[in-house]
Each structure stands twice: as structure tokens, then as C-alpha cells.
Design an enzyme around this catalytic site. Structure first.
Site, mmCIF file in Angstrom:
data_model
loop_
_atom_site.group_PDB
_atom_site.id
_atom_site.type_symbol
_atom_site.label_atom_id
_atom_site.label_comp_id
_atom_site.label_asym_id
_atom_site.label_seq_id
_atom_site.Cartn_x
_atom_site.Cartn_y
_atom_site.Cartn_z
ATOM 1 N N ASP A 138 5.855 2.073 0.510
ATOM 2 C CA ASP A 138 7.063 1.145 0.639
ATOM 3 C C ASP A 138 7.121 0.117 -0.448
ATOM 4 O O ASP A 138 5.979 -0.440 -0.730
ATOM 5 C CB ASP A 138 7.467 0.878 1.983
ATOM 6 C CG ASP A 138 8.924 0.504 2.213
ATOM 7 O OD1 ASP A 138 9.773 0.719 1.383
ATOM 8 O OD2 ASP A 138 9.021 -0.204 3.400
ATOM 9 N N ASN A 195 15.991 9.251 4.439
ATOM 10 C CA ASN A 195 16.199 8.763 3.050
ATOM 11 C C ASN A 195 17.555 9.343 2.472
ATOM 12 O O ASN A 195 17.675 8.837 1.263
ATOM 13 C CB ASN A 195 14.969 8.848 2.327
ATOM 14 C CG ASN A 195 13.940 7.751 2.312
ATOM 15 O OD1 ASN A 195 12.560 8.055 2.250
ATOM 16 N ND2 ASN A 195 14.270 6.557 2.697
HETATM 17 C C1 IPE Z 1 9.971 4.826 4.822
HETATM 18 O O1 IPE Z 1 10.373 3.878 3.799
HETATM 19 C C2 IPE Z 1 9.997 6.137 4.149
HETATM 20 C C3 IPE Z 1 8.919 6.236 2.770
HETATM 21 C C4 IPE Z 1 8.273 5.468 2.340
HETATM 22 C C5 IPE Z 1 9.351 7.658 1.819
HETATM 23 P P1 IPE Z 1 12.035 3.284 3.892
HETATM 24 O O2 IPE Z 1 12.145 2.302 2.955
HETATM 25 O O3 IPE Z 1 12.754 4.260 3.816
HETATM 26 O O4 IPE Z 1 11.773 2.614 5.415
HETATM 27 P P2 IPE Z 1 12.840 1.710 6.069
HETATM 28 O O5 IPE Z 1 14.270 2.353 5.897
HETATM 29 O O6 IPE Z 1 12.730 0.516 5.566
HETATM 30 O O7 IPE Z 1 12.530 1.929 7.406
HETATM 31 C C1 IPE Z 2 9.949 3.544 -1.231
HETATM 32 O O1 IPE Z 2 10.254 2.543 -1.834
HETATM 33 C C2 IPE Z 2 9.935 4.773 -1.875
HETATM 34 C C3 IPE Z 2 10.713 5.395 -1.032
HETATM 35 C C4 IPE Z 2 11.248 5.411 0.254
HETATM 36 C C5 IPE Z 2 11.244 7.028 -1.619
HETATM 37 P P1 IPE Z 2 11.694 1.746 -1.379
HETATM 38 O O2 IPE Z 2 12.511 2.625 -2.410
HETATM 39 O O3 IPE Z 2 11.871 2.056 0.063
HETATM 40 O O4 IPE Z 2 11.421 0.467 -1.708
HETATM 41 P P2 IPE Z 2 12.319 -0.830 -0.935
HETATM 42 O O5 IPE Z 2 11.905 -0.942 0.387
HETATM 43 O O6 IPE Z 2 14.032 -0.779 -1.240
HETATM 44 O O7 IPE Z 2 11.728 -2.047 -1.782
HETATM 45 MG MG MG Z 3 11.737 0.797 1.645
#
Ligand code: IPE
Ligand code: IPE
Ligand code: MG
Length: 243
Positions: free
Chosen positions: A23, A71
Site C-alpha cells: 500500500d 479496487n
Molecule cells: C489494499 O489497499 C489492497 C492492495 C494493496 C492491493 P487499498 O489501498 O485498496 O486498501 P484501503 O482502501 O485503504 O483499505
Molecule cells: C497500493 O497503493 C496499490 C493498489 C491498491 C493497487 P494505493 O494505490 O492504494 O496507494 P495509496 O493508498 O492511495 O497511497
Molecule cells: Mg491504498
């Protein structure tokens, strides 16, 4: 000098199965005034170095949360960018995974992805199916609740057909229905970026995993960060309810 006289260092405790909620790509990009897509691109570099480091350390299984079943709520443009990166990763890195004897696994319903991505994933799985080395499991359109629902449905169907005694359903029976059934037990679950939640990842499997939340944003997570996480794991005392 007889080597036997040299005191042996305590054997390092190595987790057999490490899972990572990768994340913070978006925040990494925002901090640099870059589009979010650039954060995801940098995230792929981190995937490359961390998978190599895990192999070098002798970790048996590495599971990476790359796309959750939630997602899909993101803008189509961002989802499209992630699909492109996934294709690029497979095209660029599959040869190395094959060479390194890596067993590739996908957790989640990746068949909901665009057709060309599904075809690439199927080909990658087929080309690593006979490998015997470390497992690299990538969670794509994965959600732990859907995984448990599917397990419940499968067991219920067998019970309804008279092929399974409902009272014989135990933790092992559920384990066997999960997508992780042939992976070692989850030892260490890491989440980057400072968030402290599981976001529907490996809910059942995490029952006795050690949890580690680090502030590092995923694109900055590297071999050194993995080594630090494994070292922290080694200092944990796992009691499983005992003393
Ligand atoms: C969790 O991250 C999913 C992945 C890392 C693929 P998210 O960024 O989607 O999670 P939330 O929305 O903050 O819970
Ligand atoms: C994790 O990074 C990758 C995926 C969920 C695909 P994020 O895209 O969730 O990054 P933040 O949480 O917005 O910084
Ligand atoms: Mg995230």
C-alpha cells in the site's frame, strides 16, 4: 583454528510464508507531485526487488496483494493503468521466474480481468506449473470474504449431496477449500504505508500470523526493509494461546 570452537550464532527464525499488503503507491506519487500511475510504476520496481530478496533469503512463499476485489471502485483510468503494469510485469519478468524455478500462483478471481490479461496470466501459470522452487502468489481481484463464501458453498454442496457429514467440517476442511491450500501457513503479514487494517486480505489465514505495520510507502520498500521485517519477526514470541 577448529571451526567447531567458534560459537554458533542462534539460528535465525525465518518465516516460511510472508504476505504483503503493498500500500501507498498513490501517496508516494502525490508526495512527488506525480500522477498516481507513476506511483504504481515505482511499485512494480519494489515488487521486483522484494521478490528477488525473498528468494535470496530462502523464504518459501511470498504472497503479494496487488488488486483487491474492492479496487474496482477506483476510476477506470487507474484500473486500466494497473492492468497495463501487470501485463508489463509478466512480459518482463516471467523469464526470470521460470529460470529461478519459481512456482507462480494467483489468488482471486483474475478471470474478471480483461481478456488479454487473463491470457497472459494463464500462460505464465502454465509455464511455471512444473517448477519446484519458491512460491510467488499474487492476489488479483482477491477478497478474503469471497474466498470464504466459496469455501462454504463448496462444503455445503458436498454435504447436501450426502458426500460430506456436516459435523466432519473442521478447520482443516475449510483450509483445504481456500486458495492458499497448498501454501505453507502464513507466518508474517506486512502492510506498508502506515494503514493498520487488513482490507479483506487473508482473513482466515492471518489467525496466528504475526502482523507488521510499517510506515514506509510501498515503492520505498526494498530488500533492506524486507530483511528488517524478517528480523522483527524473529524477535516475536509466538504463543498460539499457550504460555
Ligand atoms: C489494499 O489497499 C489492497 C492492495 C494493496 C492491493 P487499498 O489501498 O485498496 O486498501 P484501503 O482502501 O485503504 O483499505
Ligand atoms: C497500493 O497503493 C496499490 C493498489 C491498491 C493497487 P494505493 O494505490 O492504494 O496507494 P495509496 O493508498 O492511495 O497511497
Ligand atoms: Mg491504498
Amino acid at each position: 583454528m577448529a571451526t567447531a570452537a567458534i560459537p554458533q550464532a542462534a539460528p535465525a527464525v525465518l518465516p516460511r510464508h510472508v504476505a504483503i499488503i503493498m500500500d501507498g503507491n498513490g501517496r508516494w506519487a502525490a508526495a512527488r507531485r506525480l500522477p498516481r500511475a507513476m506511483g504504481h510504476r515505482a511499485g512494480v520496481e519494489a515488487v521486483r526487488s522484494v521478490t528477488r530478496a525473498a528468494r535470496a533469503m530462502g523464504i518459501e512463499a511470498l504472497t503479494l496483494y496487488a488488486f483487491s476485489s474492492e479496487n474496482w471502485r477506483r476510476p477506470a483510468e487507474e484500473i486500466g493503468g494497473l492492468m497495463k503494469l501487470l501485463k508489463l510485469f509478466i512480459r518482463n519478468d516471467l523469464a526470470e521466474l521460470v529460470r529461478e524455478d519459481v512456482r507462480l500462483r494467483v489468488l482471486g478471481d483474475y478471470r474478471r480481468f480483461p481478456e488479454d490479461v487473463v491470457a497472459l496470466i494463464d500462460d505464465a501459470l502454465a509455464r511455471t506449473v512444473d517448477n519446484r522452487g519458491p512460491i510467488l502468489a499474487i492476489a488479483l481481484n482477491y477478497g478474503a470474504q469471497a474466498e470464504l463464501v466459496a469455501a462454504a458453498q463448496s462444503l455445503a454442496a458436498r454435504a447436501a449431496a450426502g458426500a460430506l457429514d456436516p459435523m466432519a467440517i473442521d478447520a482443516e476442511a475449510i483450509d483445504a477449500e481456500l486458495e492458499t491450500h497448498d501454501l505453507p501457513p502464513l507466518d508474517l503479514l506486512i502492510r506498508t504505508s502506515g494503514e493498520q487494517r487488513l482490507s479483506n486480505f487473508l482473513l482466515w489465514q492471518a489467525a496466528y500470523a504475526e502482523l507488521l505495520f510499517v510506515d514506509t510507502l510501498w515503492p520505498d520498500f526494498d530488500a533492506e526493509a524486507l530483511a528488517a521485517a524478517v528480523e522483527a519477526f524473529g524477535r516475536r514470541q509466538r504463543r498460539y494461546g499457550g504460555l
